[in-house]
Design an enzyme around this catalytic site. Structure first.
Site, PDB file in Angstrom:
ATOM      1  N   TYR A   1       0.840  -1.203   0.000  1.00  0.00           N
ATOM      2  CA  TYR A   1       0.000   0.000   0.000  1.00  0.00           C
ATOM      3  C   TYR A   1       0.883   1.264   0.000  1.00  0.00           C
ATOM      4  CZ  TYR A   1      -4.173  -2.801   0.363  1.00  0.00           C
ATOM      5  OH  TYR A   1      -5.188  -3.686   0.068  1.00  0.00           O
TER       6      TYR A   1
ATOM      7  N   ARG B   1       1.543  -0.676  11.099  1.00  0.00           N
ATOM      8  CA  ARG B   1       1.823  -1.974  10.470  1.00  0.00           C
ATOM      9  C   ARG B   1       2.884  -1.743   9.409  1.00  0.00           C
ATOM     10  NH1 ARG B   1      -1.955  -7.130   8.553  1.00  0.00           N
ATOM     11  NH2 ARG B   1      -0.801  -8.434   9.995  1.00  0.00           N
TER      12      ARG B   1
END
Length: 330
Positions: A172, A220
């Site tokens: 991402y 994360r």
């Protein structure tokens, strides 16, 4: 058993060492709003009251960062009421509840967002075989994305979540900035590791400024790309240490650009990524991956590679897994 031990840290306490990691359900409506289907799903997964913490699936901070058709949204204030229902539901089942916030960057498509995807550099995303060529973000657009993450974190707090997790893994957008495979910028947001984490540090610091010193911030982190020329161990340690200095309370370690290009049959298969970070930070570290039994959780904890273990696919497949595998040994 170590998995049943409480863990206390600066801004958040864990009643045990078992975490439900973020897993996309694709159950939101077309605008990203929380549906009864999502509420029923999380009730089903958490009603046993055994998870110390539940990290809710990634929610997009901007429509241009929407990863899939039925992804949940935290992109504007209209999402808060539905998110509050979800937060209250999980908290009523005796777990901390954290909302993961994300921007897909080049890990989306024109079909989903209605225009060419954006990225740090005009490089196809190596984590997707169907990736489209993205356009490079301008400095002004980067500043806008930083603000979008900050606004999403503020909404998360307003909705009643116990904390927020910034998504910088699995290909991402923030992972795209972190990885030298996808970040070829020559300005202050590229180059060496300090340039590649500049956007992360600005997001973390600005979130901290807005939510206060007591509100938990997780990140994360895709701590390795498993490709030649990808993120090095030294750079991943440096990034993790800097994230903590900037205000991160918990590090959630996972894979980066090619997250499944490894032998993922071993429980805790990313332990080689988490171990050097675990040894160099003084905040809790979460490791997820490959857990099939309660003994797997205990084994991972005993390896000295993390403080908390995420149990994902086993619970996704079987809502009764915690009762069968964890409850008998707690």
């Amino acid at each position: 058993m170590k998995l049943s031990q409480e863990l206390k840290s600066k801004n958040i306490n864990f009643k045990n060492r078992v975490v439900m990691p973020p897993m996309a359900t694709a159950k939101a409506d077309e605008n990203g709003y929380i549906t009864d289907e999502i509420l029923n799903y999380y009730e089903d997964k958490t009603e046993n009251k055994l998870f110390s913490t539940v990290i809710i699936e990634h929610s997009f901070v901007d429509k241009l960062g929407k990863a899939s058709k039925n992804q949940t949204s935290i992109a504007d204030d209209s999402t808060i009421d539905g998110m509050r229902k979800l937060a209250n539901l999980v908290k009523s089942n005796d777990s901390n509840v954290i909302l993961q916030i994300s921007h897909a960057g080049s890990s989306t498509s024109e079909e989903i967002i209605g225009q060419q995807p954006v990225a740090p550099s005009a490089i196809k995303n190596p984590s997707k075989s169907t990736a489209e060529l993205p356009r490079e973000l301008s400095l002004e657009e980067i500043e806008n994305i930083i603000d979008k993450f900050v606004d999403a974190a503020v909404r998360s707090k307003e909705a009643g979540f116990d904390g927020v997790e910034i998504h910088s893994a699995h290909g991402y957008l923030l992972n795209q900035f972190l990885s030298p495979l996808t970040n070829k910028r020559t300005d202050e947001y590229g180059g060496d590791i300090d340039g590649r984490i500049k956007i992360h540090l600005e997001i973390i610091r600005k979130i901290r400024e807005k939510v206060g010193n007591e509100y938990p911030i997780f990140i994360r982190m895709g701590a390795g790309d498993y490709l030649d020329g990808g993120l090095s161990t030294e750079d991943s340690i440096h990034a993790a240490v800097e994230f903590v200095k900037a205000g991160v309370d918990v590090l959630d370690i996972s894979g980066g650009m090619c997250m499944f290009s490894i032998d993922n049959t071993k429980a805790g298969f990313f332990d080689f990524l988490s171990k050097p970070i675990f040894e160099n930070v003084d905040v809790p570290v979460i490791l997820t991956g490959g857990v099939k039994t309660g003994d797997d959780v205990e084994d991972i904890l005993k390896r000295g590679v993390c403080d908390l273990v995420g149990v994902g696919r086993s619970v996704f497949k079987d809502s009764n897994w915690m009762n069968e595998q964890i409850k008998p040994i707690m």
